[in-house]
Design a protein around this motif. Structure first.
Motif, PDB file in Angstrom:
ATOM      1  N   ALA A  35      72.506  99.832 -24.440  1.00 33.59           N
ATOM      2  CA  ALA A  35      73.922  99.855 -24.839  1.00 33.59           C
ATOM      3  C   ALA A  35      74.147  99.176 -26.189  1.00 33.59           C
ATOM      4  O   ALA A  35      74.946  98.246 -26.324  1.00 33.59           O
ATOM      5  CB  ALA A  35      74.771  99.199 -23.758  1.00 33.59           C
ATOM      6  N   VAL A  36      73.459  99.659 -27.208  1.00 35.13           N
ATOM      7  CA  VAL A  36      73.583  99.074 -28.544  1.00 35.13           C
ATOM      8  C   VAL A  36      74.585  99.851 -29.396  1.00 35.13           C
ATOM      9  O   VAL A  36      75.114  99.321 -30.375  1.00 35.13           O
ATOM     10  CB  VAL A  36      72.206  99.019 -29.243  1.00 35.13           C
ATOM     11  CG1 VAL A  36      71.283  98.045 -28.524  1.00 35.13           C
ATOM     12  CG2 VAL A  36      71.580 100.405 -29.324  1.00 35.13           C
ATOM     13  N   ARG A  44      70.703 106.311 -35.054  1.00 34.17           N
ATOM     14  CA  ARG A  44      69.852 106.262 -36.248  1.00 34.17           C
ATOM     15  C   ARG A  44      70.353 105.212 -37.237  1.00 34.17           C
ATOM     16  O   ARG A  44      69.562 104.461 -37.815  1.00 34.17           O
ATOM     17  CB  ARG A  44      69.799 107.626 -36.925  1.00 34.17           C
ATOM     18  CG  ARG A  44      68.979 108.671 -36.186  1.00 34.17           C
ATOM     19  CD  ARG A  44      68.968 109.963 -36.969  1.00 34.17           C
ATOM     20  NE  ARG A  44      68.529 111.088 -36.185  1.00 34.17           N
ATOM     21  CZ  ARG A  44      68.792 112.348 -36.479  1.00 34.17           C
ATOM     22  NH1 ARG A  44      69.520 112.632 -37.553  1.00 34.17           N
ATOM     23  NH2 ARG A  44      68.349 113.337 -35.722  1.00 34.17           N
ATOM     24  N   SER A  45      71.662 105.163 -37.428  1.00 30.72           N
ATOM     25  CA  SER A  45      72.227 104.158 -38.337  1.00 30.72           C
ATOM     26  C   SER A  45      71.957 102.756 -37.816  1.00 30.72           C
ATOM     27  O   SER A  45      71.659 101.835 -38.586  1.00 30.72           O
ATOM     28  CB  SER A  45      73.730 104.378 -38.497  1.00 30.72           C
ATOM     29  OG  SER A  45      73.994 105.635 -39.082  1.00 30.72           O
ATOM     30  N   TRP A  46      72.035 102.600 -36.507  1.00 31.88           N
ATOM     31  CA  TRP A  46      71.782 101.289 -35.899  1.00 31.88           C
ATOM     32  C   TRP A  46      70.352 100.839 -36.160  1.00 31.88           C
ATOM     33  O   TRP A  46      70.106  99.662 -36.458  1.00 31.88           O
ATOM     34  CB  TRP A  46      72.054 101.349 -34.397  1.00 31.88           C
ATOM     35  CG  TRP A  46      71.694 100.086 -33.670  1.00 31.88           C
ATOM     36  CD1 TRP A  46      72.451  98.962 -33.533  1.00 31.88           C
ATOM     37  CD2 TRP A  46      70.451  99.811 -33.001  1.00 31.88           C
ATOM     38  NE1 TRP A  46      71.765  98.003 -32.809  1.00 31.88           N
ATOM     39  CE2 TRP A  46      70.540  98.506 -32.480  1.00 31.88           C
ATOM     40  CE3 TRP A  46      69.295 100.551 -32.787  1.00 31.88           C
ATOM     41  CZ2 TRP A  46      69.507  97.926 -31.756  1.00 31.88           C
ATOM     42  CZ3 TRP A  46      68.251  99.975 -32.079  1.00 31.88           C
ATOM     43  CH2 TRP A  46      68.363  98.674 -31.570  1.00 31.88           C
ATOM     44  N   SER A  51      66.885  94.539 -35.694  1.00 36.21           N
ATOM     45  CA  SER A  51      65.610  93.851 -35.823  1.00 36.21           C
ATOM     46  C   SER A  51      64.501  94.714 -35.234  1.00 36.21           C
ATOM     47  O   SER A  51      64.745  95.613 -34.421  1.00 36.21           O
ATOM     48  CB  SER A  51      65.652  92.514 -35.080  1.00 36.21           C
ATOM     49  OG  SER A  51      65.727  92.725 -33.678  1.00 36.21           O
ATOM     50  N   LEU A  52      63.273  94.429 -35.636  1.00 36.32           N
ATOM     51  CA  LEU A  52      62.130  95.179 -35.135  1.00 36.32           C
ATOM     52  C   LEU A  52      62.037  95.076 -33.612  1.00 36.32           C
ATOM     53  O   LEU A  52      61.818  96.074 -32.911  1.00 36.32           O
ATOM     54  CB  LEU A  52      60.837  94.652 -35.776  1.00 36.32           C
ATOM     55  CG  LEU A  52      59.525  95.263 -35.263  1.00 36.32           C
ATOM     56  CD1 LEU A  52      59.487  96.754 -35.563  1.00 36.32           C
ATOM     57  CD2 LEU A  52      58.337  94.545 -35.888  1.00 36.32           C
ATOM     58  N   GLU A  53      62.216  93.878 -33.086  1.00 36.69           N
ATOM     59  CA  GLU A  53      62.121  93.682 -31.637  1.00 36.69           C
ATOM     60  C   GLU A  53      63.172  94.496 -30.890  1.00 36.69           C
ATOM     61  O   GLU A  53      62.880  95.117 -29.858  1.00 36.69           O
ATOM     62  CB  GLU A  53      62.267  92.190 -31.312  1.00 36.69           C
ATOM     63  CG  GLU A  53      62.076  91.880 -29.830  1.00 36.69           C
ATOM     64  CD  GLU A  53      62.119  90.393 -29.554  1.00 36.69           C
ATOM     65  OE1 GLU A  53      62.099  90.008 -28.371  1.00 36.69           O
ATOM     66  OE2 GLU A  53      62.180  89.607 -30.529  1.00 36.69           O
ATOM     67  N   ASP A  54      64.394  94.525 -31.398  1.00 38.10           N
ATOM     68  CA  ASP A  54      65.455  95.285 -30.734  1.00 38.10           C
ATOM     69  C   ASP A  54      65.169  96.789 -30.770  1.00 38.10           C
ATOM     70  O   ASP A  54      65.400  97.504 -29.793  1.00 38.10           O
ATOM     71  CB  ASP A  54      66.803  94.997 -31.392  1.00 38.10           C
ATOM     72  CG  ASP A  54      67.325  93.606 -31.067  1.00 38.10           C
ATOM     73  OD1 ASP A  54      66.821  93.005 -30.098  1.00 38.10           O
ATOM     74  OD2 ASP A  54      68.223  93.132 -31.782  1.00 38.10           O
TER      75      ASP A  54
END
Length: 275
Positions: A35-36, A44-46, A51-54
């Motif tokens: 749910a980002v 794609r924009s997100w 961050s890499l981890e997310d």
């Protein structure tokens, strides 16, 4: 035509895109890791800001869903369209139907995403797609073009650049990656290395790229502490073990490349008609 056109994704009313967006809403309601963004089309924009981890977490959760939900396959494919277009462009000189071939193979690979053990889902799927399509088009057999790449890879200077393979502006790097994938495929087929070793090198190369590891340290940056520690987060082995296994795999690839090149040079020496 483009890879996106093959799925109809360029049409806002595309049934496949609608299915993926509906699935996204459904998953976000039950999985906070996904749910980002409210709408799949914003994902794609997100990823450009996250961050890499997310990003790895979202891709991992989405990949898990492909085991039982076609909508997840569609969503994953939609997310990877920019990378797939770069793959198709890099292979465009091999076939006029490359967009259709890449689109078809990407769907196959995305359908199996839940089986991947690497945390680098996107790059693994794009690399596999490129490798399979290149194989279908004859790049990957023991032809002169492949062995020239083996010759270049003898000192493995291409490894850190080729295996990550998703430089947004790097058409040349994708060409090199396609050829290097063919070389690695030959090495696996001939028993010089196994798939687990290649997967480890793949993960380390991407990690080295992610942490900007200097290529003049730690076996082209692959065994630098930052890269190894990043990969070790998702593996049961200790960082020291991973570093030792990676060094062994690199030595095996180096030896394989050297022996293959020597064989080709001998064939050319014996055959006056060989170019």
């Amino acid at each position: 035509m483009s890879v996106a056109d093959e799925y109809g994704f360029d049409d806002p009313g595309s049934p496949l895109l609608a299915e993926a967006r509906t699935g996204w809403e459904r998953w976000c309601a039950t999985d906070p890791c996904l749910a980002v963004v409210d709408d799949l089309t914003d994902l794609r924009s997100w990823t450009q800001q996250a961050s890499l981890e997310d990003k790895l977490t979202v891709l991992r959760e989405l990949a898990k869903l492909t085991a039982s939900d076609r909508s997840a396959v569609a969503a994953l494919v939609w997310l990877l369209i920019p990378g797939a277009c770069r793959v198709a462009e890099a292979l465009s000189d091999l076939s006029p139907d490359v967009d259709a071939l890449v689109a078809s193979e990407l769907w196959v690979q995305a359908s199996q995403a839940h089986r991947l053990r690497t945390p680098w889902i996107a790059r693994a799927l794009l690399n596999a797609t490129r490798r399979q399509v290149a194989g279908q088009l004859g790049v990957g057999h023991r032809c002169d073009r492949t062995w020239r790449q083996v010759h270049l890879a003898a000192d493995l200077t291409a490894l850190a650049q080729s295996i990550p393979g998703v430089d947004p502006g790097g058409e040349a790097s994708l060409d090199a990656a396609a050829e290097f994938d063919a070389f690695v495929g030959l090495a696996i087929a001939d028993g010089a290395v196994d798939e687990d070793q290649v997967t480890l090198l793949h993960d380390l190369a991407i990690a080295a790229d992610a942490v900007d590891a200097p290529s003049h340290r730690g076996r082209l940056g692959l065994t630098t502490p930052a890269a190894v520690e990043l990969v070790a987060r998702d593996r049961p082995q200790a960082a020291r073990t991973l570093r030792r296994r990676a060094s062994q795999a690199l030595d095996q690839l180096r030896a394989y490349a050297a022996s293959g090149t020597a064989h080709v040079e001998q064939v050319h020496a014996d055959d006056p008609g060989a170019a």
